[in-house]
Design a protein around this motif. Structure first.
Motif, PDB file in Angstrom:
ATOM      1  N   ARG A  85       0.833  -1.210   0.000  1.00 51.97           N
ATOM      2  CA  ARG A  85       0.000   0.000   0.000  1.00 51.97           C
ATOM      3  C   ARG A  85       0.863   1.254   0.000  1.00 51.97           C
ATOM      4  N   ARG A  86       1.933   1.234   0.777  1.00 56.19           N
ATOM      5  CA  ARG A  86       2.810   2.412   0.826  1.00 56.19           C
ATOM      6  C   ARG A  86       3.454   2.691  -0.526  1.00 56.19           C
ATOM      7  N   ALA A  87       3.618   1.651  -1.331  1.00 56.80           N
ATOM      8  CA  ALA A  87       4.272   1.808  -2.630  1.00 56.80           C
ATOM      9  C   ALA A  87       3.351   2.386  -3.691  1.00 56.80           C
ATOM     10  N   LEU A  88       2.052   2.478  -3.430  1.00 55.71           N
ATOM     11  CA  LEU A  88       1.112   3.010  -4.416  1.00 55.71           C
ATOM     12  C   LEU A  88       1.303   4.517  -4.584  1.00 55.71           C
ATOM     13  N   SER A  89       1.232   4.973  -5.802  1.00 53.58           N
ATOM     14  CA  SER A  89       1.356   6.403  -6.073  1.00 53.58           C
ATOM     15  C   SER A  89       0.054   7.117  -5.710  1.00 53.58           C
ATOM     16  N   PRO A  90       0.123   8.428  -5.458  1.00 53.55           N
ATOM     17  CA  PRO A  90      -1.107   9.189  -5.203  1.00 53.55           C
ATOM     18  C   PRO A  90      -2.127   9.063  -6.335  1.00 53.55           C
ATOM     19  N   ASP A  91      -1.657   9.034  -7.575  1.00 57.62           N
ATOM     20  CA  ASP A  91      -2.583   8.893  -8.704  1.00 57.62           C
ATOM     21  C   ASP A  91      -3.279   7.542  -8.682  1.00 57.62           C
ATOM     22  N   ALA A  92      -2.533   6.487  -8.364  1.00 59.96           N
ATOM     23  CA  ALA A  92      -3.118   5.149  -8.302  1.00 59.96           C
ATOM     24  C   ALA A  92      -4.154   5.073  -7.192  1.00 59.96           C
ATOM     25  N   ARG A  93      -3.875   5.707  -6.074  1.00 59.13           N
ATOM     26  CA  ARG A  93      -4.832   5.701  -4.964  1.00 59.13           C
ATOM     27  C   ARG A  93      -6.103   6.463  -5.331  1.00 59.13           C
ATOM     28  N   ALA A  94      -5.934   7.610  -6.002  1.00 56.97           N
ATOM     29  CA  ALA A  94      -7.096   8.400  -6.394  1.00 56.97           C
ATOM     30  C   ALA A  94      -7.965   7.651  -7.394  1.00 56.97           C
ATOM     31  N   ALA A  95      -7.337   6.993  -8.359  1.00 61.02           N
ATOM     32  CA  ALA A  95      -8.093   6.221  -9.348  1.00 61.02           C
ATOM     33  C   ALA A  95      -8.828   5.062  -8.695  1.00 61.02           C
ATOM     34  N   ALA A  96      -8.175   4.404  -7.731  1.00 60.62           N
ATOM     35  CA  ALA A  96      -8.795   3.276  -7.030  1.00 60.62           C
ATOM     36  C   ALA A  96     -10.007   3.742  -6.232  1.00 60.62           C
ATOM     37  N   ALA A  97      -9.892   4.891  -5.577  1.00 54.95           N
ATOM     38  CA  ALA A  97     -11.004   5.409  -4.784  1.00 54.95           C
ATOM     39  C   ALA A  97     -12.207   5.731  -5.662  1.00 54.95           C
ATOM     40  N   ALA A  98     -11.959   6.342  -6.821  1.00 55.12           N
ATOM     41  CA  ALA A  98     -13.060   6.677  -7.724  1.00 55.12           C
ATOM     42  C   ALA A  98     -13.746   5.420  -8.242  1.00 55.12           C
ATOM     43  N   ALA A  99     -12.948   4.409  -8.594  1.00 52.30           N
ATOM     44  CA  ALA A  99     -13.524   3.163  -9.099  1.00 52.30           C
ATOM     45  C   ALA A  99     -14.278   2.426  -8.007  1.00 52.30           C
ATOM     46  N   LEU A 100     -13.751   2.449  -6.782  1.00 54.10           N
ATOM     47  CA  LEU A 100     -14.398   1.739  -5.676  1.00 54.10           C
ATOM     48  C   LEU A 100     -15.785   2.307  -5.386  1.00 54.10           C
ATOM     49  N   ALA A 101     -15.939   3.624  -5.534  1.00 58.96           N
ATOM     50  CA  ALA A 101     -17.240   4.238  -5.293  1.00 58.96           C
ATOM     51  C   ALA A 101     -18.290   3.711  -6.258  1.00 58.96           C
ATOM     52  N   VAL A 102     -17.863   3.338  -7.456  1.00 59.30           N
ATOM     53  CA  VAL A 102     -18.786   2.809  -8.463  1.00 59.30           C
ATOM     54  C   VAL A 102     -19.061   1.332  -8.227  1.00 59.30           C
ATOM     55  N   THR A 103     -17.994   0.549  -8.044  1.00 60.56           N
ATOM     56  CA  THR A 103     -18.175  -0.903  -7.944  1.00 60.56           C
ATOM     57  C   THR A 103     -18.910  -1.309  -6.677  1.00 60.56           C
ATOM     58  N   ALA A 104     -18.632  -0.633  -5.545  1.00 57.69           N
ATOM     59  CA  ALA A 104     -19.277  -1.025  -4.296  1.00 57.69           C
ATOM     60  C   ALA A 104     -20.788  -0.900  -4.383  1.00 57.69           C
ATOM     61  N   LEU A 105     -21.268   0.127  -5.071  1.00 59.07           N
ATOM     62  CA  LEU A 105     -22.706   0.334  -5.178  1.00 59.07           C
ATOM     63  C   LEU A 105     -23.384  -0.691  -6.075  1.00 59.07           C
ATOM     64  N   GLU A 106     -22.580  -1.504  -6.786  1.00 55.00           N
ATOM     65  CA  GLU A 106     -23.171  -2.582  -7.585  1.00 55.00           C
ATOM     66  C   GLU A 106     -23.650  -3.746  -6.713  1.00 55.00           C
ATOM     67  N   LEU A 107     -23.164  -3.812  -5.482  1.00 53.91           N
ATOM     68  CA  LEU A 107     -23.596  -4.896  -4.600  1.00 53.91           C
ATOM     69  C   LEU A 107     -25.058  -4.712  -4.212  1.00 53.91           C
ATOM     70  N   PRO A 108     -25.888  -5.744  -4.405  1.00 56.16           N
ATOM     71  CA  PRO A 108     -27.290  -5.622  -3.994  1.00 56.16           C
ATOM     72  C   PRO A 108     -27.430  -5.277  -2.511  1.00 56.16           C
TER      73      PRO A 108
END
Length: 204
Positions: free
Chosen positions: A22-45
């Motif tokens: 986790r510490r090795a992740l770049s700020p850009d990678a973390r930001a992209a992951a957060a944006a994607a997670l907001a979309v995918t999590a809401l797909e769960l019924p």
């Protein structure tokens, strides 16, 4: 119940590896992951159909949850966020938007963002239809590896004592779904994992 040494050692080693990644992740990678997670999590019924969701504000290298919190609130859901108590247990308060978060300093711990509204009591989590859990890994059985602080072990025990059965969902990066997580008898499996690339549900 105390961990036996082999399990404790295995958990500690896996935690070290995952935290280093986790510490090795770049700020850009973390930001992209957060944006994607907001979309995918809401797909769960379990989240789509929930009225009340107990969640958390991500800290450090954790998968970002701020966008997800706002998406849940925009979807009309009541969102509860934790307040860390001196004994590491969790109280809860309602999330009223990013402006309602305040920085809280706890001795010996990193600064946390916590809701500024009135505390609802540790039992408020039993009202949740879904509980989002922080973690470091999950395996194919749904067994979760936490940070080791014990706060969410208490939450899960409280849910069990109350006879409450919300959907338990852990939020992780894609490569944190692993082959096997060391487990103890008191560990609880989660129902699903949400990562930036999608969701996976386990047998409940």
């Amino acid at each position: 119940m105390a961990e036996n040494p082999p399990t404790a050692s295995a958990k500690s080693e896996l935690r070290r590896e995952l935290l280093a990644a986790r510490r090795a992740l770049s700020p850009d990678a973390r930001a992209a992951a957060a944006a994607a997670l907001a979309v995918t999590a809401l797909e769960l019924p379990e989240l789509a159909g929930a009225r009340t969701v107990a969640a958390y504000v991500s800290v450090g290298g954790e998968p970002g949850t701020r966008a997800l919190l706002d998406a849940l609130r925009t979807a009309g859901k009541r969102v509860l966020l934790p307040l860390l108590l001196p004994d590491n247990d969790l109280d809860w308060a309602a999330y009223e938007g990013s402006g309602s978060l305040t920085e809280a300093a706890h001795p010996g711990k990193m600064r946390l963002l916590e809701p500024s509204g009135p505390a609802l009591g540790p039992d408020a989590v039993t009202e949740a239809d879904a509980v989002l859990l922080p973690g470091l890994a999950v395996d194919g059985r749904g067994m979760r590896l936490g940070r080791g602080g014990g706060s969410y072990d208490r939450v899960l025990q409280r849910l069990e004592r109350a006879g409450a059965h919300p959907a338990l969902v852990v939020l992780l990066y894609d490569d944190e779904v692993v082959a096997r997580v060391p487990e103890e008898p008191h560990d609880h499996p989660v129902r699903a994992v949400a990562t930036p690339s999608g969701v996976r549900r386990f047998s409940s």
